[in-house]
Design an enzyme around this catalytic site. Structure first.
Site, PDB file in Angstrom:
ATOM      1  N   GLY A 117      35.685  43.566  49.425  1.00 54.04           N
ATOM      2  CA  GLY A 117      34.471  43.405  48.642  1.00 54.04           C
ATOM      3  C   GLY A 117      34.794  43.132  47.188  1.00 54.04           C
ATOM      4  O   GLY A 117      35.894  43.436  46.707  1.00 54.04           O
ATOM      5  N   CYS A 118      33.838  42.580  46.465  1.00 51.85           N
ATOM      6  CA  CYS A 118      34.101  42.166  45.082  1.00 51.85           C
ATOM      7  C   CYS A 118      34.301  43.356  44.146  1.00 51.85           C
ATOM      8  O   CYS A 118      35.291  43.413  43.408  1.00 51.85           O
ATOM      9  CB  CYS A 118      32.974  41.257  44.577  1.00 51.85           C
ATOM     10  SG  CYS A 118      31.309  41.910  44.777  1.00 51.85           S
ATOM     11  N   TYR A 119      33.378  44.332  44.176  1.00 55.65           N
ATOM     12  CA  TYR A 119      33.562  45.515  43.327  1.00 55.65           C
ATOM     13  C   TYR A 119      34.825  46.268  43.735  1.00 55.65           C
ATOM     14  O   TYR A 119      35.567  46.770  42.882  1.00 55.65           O
ATOM     15  CB  TYR A 119      32.355  46.453  43.436  1.00 55.65           C
ATOM     16  CG  TYR A 119      31.083  45.921  42.849  1.00 55.65           C
ATOM     17  CD1 TYR A 119      30.997  45.585  41.493  1.00 55.65           C
ATOM     18  CD2 TYR A 119      29.952  45.748  43.637  1.00 55.65           C
ATOM     19  CE1 TYR A 119      29.815  45.099  40.950  1.00 55.65           C
ATOM     20  CE2 TYR A 119      28.762  45.257  43.102  1.00 55.65           C
ATOM     21  CZ  TYR A 119      28.707  44.930  41.757  1.00 55.65           C
ATOM     22  OH  TYR A 119      27.536  44.445  41.222  1.00 55.65           O
ATOM     23  N   ALA A 120      35.062  46.342  45.045  1.00 58.44           N
ATOM     24  CA  ALA A 120      36.246  47.045  45.532  1.00 58.44           C
ATOM     25  C   ALA A 120      37.526  46.399  45.032  1.00 58.44           C
ATOM     26  O   ALA A 120      38.485  47.088  44.671  1.00 58.44           O
ATOM     27  CB  ALA A 120      36.225  47.084  47.056  1.00 58.44           C
TER      28      ALA A 120
END
Length: 303
Positions: A117-120
């Site tokens: 994921g992007c935030y991850a």
């Protein structure tokens, strides 16, 4: 020439992947008619005749597609899943090649890879090297702040932005159940659940993920230079992730890496107050989604 099928190519990530693959001489894309997109027999026939399937589907549909692939035995293609469904699932390899030594080779050898994921991606890129180096405690509750363009906020937010109805700035996921938290904990090696506060700004794409730190509360009470050195050591030789010395002025905008697969990390610090903020900048549609997918595709297929 590698044969690839993007299952769910009409969505944001699928379209971006297709755009990045257009014109490549080492890849050919299989396609399916709109009428057959939900036809298991038609999908199975395509799956049997490609080297890799990239899933750009909702979680439940991704699980169904993986179950379909599992019925094909030796004819099953490799799977790269861009959904949240399999990122921490047993038997799946996490698709962040820069995570740790040997991760790129693990992706190369894997049959099934979960695209991060992007935030991850931003949070793990900051936390994992520092925990591995003993400079950040895995047993503390860390606060992670993040801002993304509206393309990272889901269908409703994308629709509002495209209709010109988006707020200038918006905090969301304030129920503290964001779907990226399990992978942040698993691959960031966090024993305690972090507090993730995501937000969107009134722009299409681009992302900043930041981790504030009180240096005197950290293991070994490091200087900011020690933190930067640990990050530099971890990412030495990495093609797409680099540690950058902050520019004067104490400001950072989120869009500079748009349309790339790059990720930059900066350590901002105030020595007098013994405080620091570590910031990862990336394109939420690039290294945070489709760019990472293409990077993983290349590893999985030896391209």
């Amino acid at each position: 020439m590698a044969k690839i099928f993007i299952d769910g190519e009409a969505g944001t990530t699928g379209l971006q992947i297709r755009e990045r693959l257009d014109g490549r001489a080492d890849v050919t894309l299989a396609s399916i008619s709109a009428d057959d997109r939900k036809n298991p027999a038609a999908k199975a026939e395509i799956y049997k005749n490609v080297d890799l399937v990239i899933l750009c589907l909702p979680d439940d549909a991704a699980r169904e597609s993986v179950a379909l692939a599992d019925t094909l035995g030796e004819k099953a293609p490799k799977i790269l899943d861009a959904s949240t469904a399999h990122r921490v699932a047993p038997g799946w390899t996490y698709g962040f090649p820069e995570l740790c030594p040997g991760q790129a080779e693990a992706i190369q050898a894997a049959q099934k890879v979960g695209n991060p994921g992007c935030y991850a991606t931003g949070a793990i890129a900051i936390a994992r090297p520092l925990i591995d180096a003993g400079l950040l405690s895995a047993d503390e509750t860390h606060a992670i702040n993040a801002v993304s363009g509206y393309s990272g906020g889901g269908k409703a937010m994308i629709a509002a932005y495209e209709a010109g109805q988006a707020a200038p700035f918006e905090l969301y996921a304030l129920g503290l159940e964001h779907k990226h938290i399990p992978e942040i904990m698993a691959y960031g090696r966090l024993a305690r659940r972090p507090i993730l506060a995501p937000s969107v700004g009134n722009f299409r794409q681009g992302m900043l993920v930041s981790l504030p730190l009180a240096l005197d509360t950290l293991p070994r009470q490091p200087e900011a230079a020690d933190i930067e050195a640990a990050l530099q050591k971890h990412y030495a030789g990495a093609k797409f992730v680099r540690v950058v010395t902050p520019e004067p002025g104490g400001k950072l905008e989120p869009q500079a890496l748009n349309n790339t697969n790059d990720l930059e990390i900066r350590v901002y610090a105030n020595a007098a107050h013994r405080q620091a903020v570590i910031v990862a900048r990336l394109d939420n549609l690039g290294k945070g989604a489709s760019g990472a997918a293409v990077q993983n595709m290349e590893l999985m297929l030896g391209l």
